[in-house]
Design an enzyme around this catalytic site. Structure first.
Site, PDB file in Angstrom:
ATOM      1  N   HIS A  12       2.970  -2.049  -1.138  1.00 21.24           N
ATOM      2  CA  HIS A  12       2.970  -1.181   0.053  1.00 21.24           C
ATOM      3  C   HIS A  12       2.233   0.146  -0.194  1.00 21.24           C
ATOM      4  O   HIS A  12       2.630   1.176   0.337  1.00 21.24           O
ATOM      5  CB  HIS A  12       4.408  -0.948   0.534  1.00 21.24           C
ATOM      6  CG  HIS A  12       5.288  -0.246  -0.467  1.00 21.24           C
ATOM      7  ND1 HIS A  12       6.630  -0.502  -0.590  1.00 21.24           N
ATOM      8  CD2 HIS A  12       5.016   0.710  -1.385  1.00 21.24           C
ATOM      9  CE1 HIS A  12       7.131   0.270  -1.540  1.00 21.24           C
ATOM     10  NE2 HIS A  12       6.169   1.023  -2.029  1.00 21.24           N
ATOM     11  N   HIS A  59      10.859   6.311   0.524  1.00 20.74           N
ATOM     12  CA  HIS A  59      10.371   7.198  -0.543  1.00 20.74           C
ATOM     13  C   HIS A  59      10.751   8.640  -0.219  1.00 20.74           C
ATOM     14  O   HIS A  59       9.887   9.497  -0.036  1.00 20.74           O
ATOM     15  CB  HIS A  59       8.864   7.058  -0.697  1.00 20.74           C
ATOM     16  CG  HIS A  59       8.394   5.675  -1.043  1.00 20.74           C
ATOM     17  ND1 HIS A  59       8.383   4.633  -0.132  1.00 20.74           N
ATOM     18  CD2 HIS A  59       7.917   5.156  -2.199  1.00 20.74           C
ATOM     19  CE1 HIS A  59       7.914   3.540  -0.722  1.00 20.74           C
ATOM     20  NE2 HIS A  59       7.621   3.828  -1.967  1.00 20.74           N
ATOM     21  N   HIS A 193       3.014  -0.605 -11.464  1.00 25.04           N
ATOM     22  CA  HIS A 193       2.424   0.720 -11.256  1.00 25.04           C
ATOM     23  C   HIS A 193       3.343   1.809 -11.775  1.00 25.04           C
ATOM     24  O   HIS A 193       4.560   1.667 -11.739  1.00 25.04           O
ATOM     25  CB  HIS A 193       2.010   0.976  -9.807  1.00 25.04           C
ATOM     26  CG  HIS A 193       3.087   0.994  -8.737  1.00 25.04           C
ATOM     27  ND1 HIS A 193       3.986  -0.030  -8.529  1.00 25.04           N
ATOM     28  CD2 HIS A 193       3.370   1.918  -7.787  1.00 25.04           C
ATOM     29  CE1 HIS A 193       4.766   0.260  -7.492  1.00 25.04           C
ATOM     30  NE2 HIS A 193       4.422   1.463  -7.022  1.00 25.04           N
ATOM     31  N   GLU A 240      10.260  -1.388  -8.236  1.00 27.99           N
ATOM     32  CA  GLU A 240      10.283  -1.824  -6.828  1.00 27.99           C
ATOM     33  C   GLU A 240      10.357  -3.350  -6.713  1.00 27.99           C
ATOM     34  O   GLU A 240      10.806  -3.885  -5.692  1.00 27.99           O
ATOM     35  CB  GLU A 240       9.028  -1.326  -6.089  1.00 27.99           C
ATOM     36  CG  GLU A 240       9.023   0.178  -5.857  1.00 27.99           C
ATOM     37  CD  GLU A 240       7.767   0.670  -5.125  1.00 27.99           C
ATOM     38  OE1 GLU A 240       7.798   1.807  -4.640  1.00 27.99           O
ATOM     39  OE2 GLU A 240       6.755  -0.058  -5.042  1.00 27.99           O
TER      40      GLU A 240
END
Ligand code: DHB
Ligand code: FE
Length: 280
Positions: A12, A59, A193, A240
């Site tokens: 995303h 977030h 990431h 995530e």
């Protein structure tokens, strides 16, 4: 009864939303990424569900760091795109499905998953970027969306196994909802990431490939992976990926992989994407 027909996973990355919104999808940097979702949009045009249960993480847009629910389900009739510092994305307001959302809340809570009920919430890139990747830029989103937010921002996040078991509880909930609805479950975020610190920019293709393979073929085993392995191998934001196990738990053990895409670079993230279909 309602039924879960398919599952989708997708990264995303917020810069992907910005590339779409600013008309940069044909730029050499972005073209290969968006090309990878062309087949997905064609599949989606033929398999548009009535409702998506969209598993994502907020977030610090809707919840801030003052209150961090582990699992939170959006029961509102609509969810506006969040302002993440540069104005809300120019995408349609997300329409919810309050009746099914309340049913999932009731069913999962009585099934001993302590869901937080959210009656008002703005939705950030975690939710809107996967919608854009799968649906493009329509004037209205073509289906209802039930946001299911998972804490992967503030330690401790839920375990992979807890997520996998929640997926199974969501399946029980959907299959006990007395309406003829085609429902998909999406898991978003990932893949490898890390956005900060000395390892910022970390990408681990080998881990990501293992995760894609086992998510399809060995989700029970993959659900046992401890947090430290996610963080060491996939970077701090790689955690995530536990959200993908909610999607997988909601599907049948023998769900079939119909599409896979993996691409680096996209901002700081390895973009991974799967479409799984339940047996009919
Ligand atoms: C990036 C990826 C994310 O998942 C996120 O939430 C923010 C930024 C990135 O790669 O830039
Ligand atoms: Fe993220």
């Amino acid at each position: 009864m309602a039924r879960i027909t398919a599952g989708v996973t997708s990264s995303h990355v917020p810069a992907v939303g910005a590339a779409l919104d600013l008309g940069k999808t044909a730029d050499p940097y972005w073209q290969p990424l968006f090309a990878g979702f062309e087949a997905s949009k064609r599949w989606m045009a033929e398999h548009t569900p009535d409702v998506v249960v969209l598993v994502y993480n907020d977030h610090a847009s809707a919840f801030s760091l003052e209150v961090v629910p582990t699992f939170a389900i959006g029961c509102a009739a609509s969810f506006p795109p969040a302002d993440e510092g540069w104005g809300p994305r120019p995408v349609p307001v997300v329409e919810g499905h309050p009746e099914l959302a309340w049913h999932i809340a009731q069913s999962t809570i009585l099934d001993e998953f302590d869901m937080t009920i959210v009656n008002r919430m703005d939705v950030d890139h975690g939710l809107t970027v996967p919608l854009s990747l799968m649906f493009g830029q329509p004037a209205r989103w073509p289906c209802k969306v039930i946001p299911l937010a998972v804490n992967v921002v503030q330690y401790p996040p839920p375990t992979g196994n807890r997520c996998f078991q929640l997926g199974k509880a969501i399946r029980r909930a959907v299959e006990s909802f007395d309406a003829d609805l085609d429902v998909q479950v999406w898991g978003t975020g990932g893949m490898s990431h890390q956005l900060q610190g000395p390892r910022a920019g970390l990408i681990n293709r080998e881990f990501d490939t293992m995760f894609l393979d086992r998510l399809v073929a060995d989700p029970e085993g993959l659900a046992q992976l401890p947090h430290v392995d996610y963080v060491r191998e996939a970077g701090s934001e790689g955690i995530e990926l536990v959200m993908w196990l909610i999607m997988r738990g909601a599907l049948a053990p023998d769900a079939r992989e119909v599409y896979r895409f993996y691409h680096v670079p996209a901002s700081n993230t390895a973009v991974g994407h799967l479409i799984l279909e339940n047996p009919t």
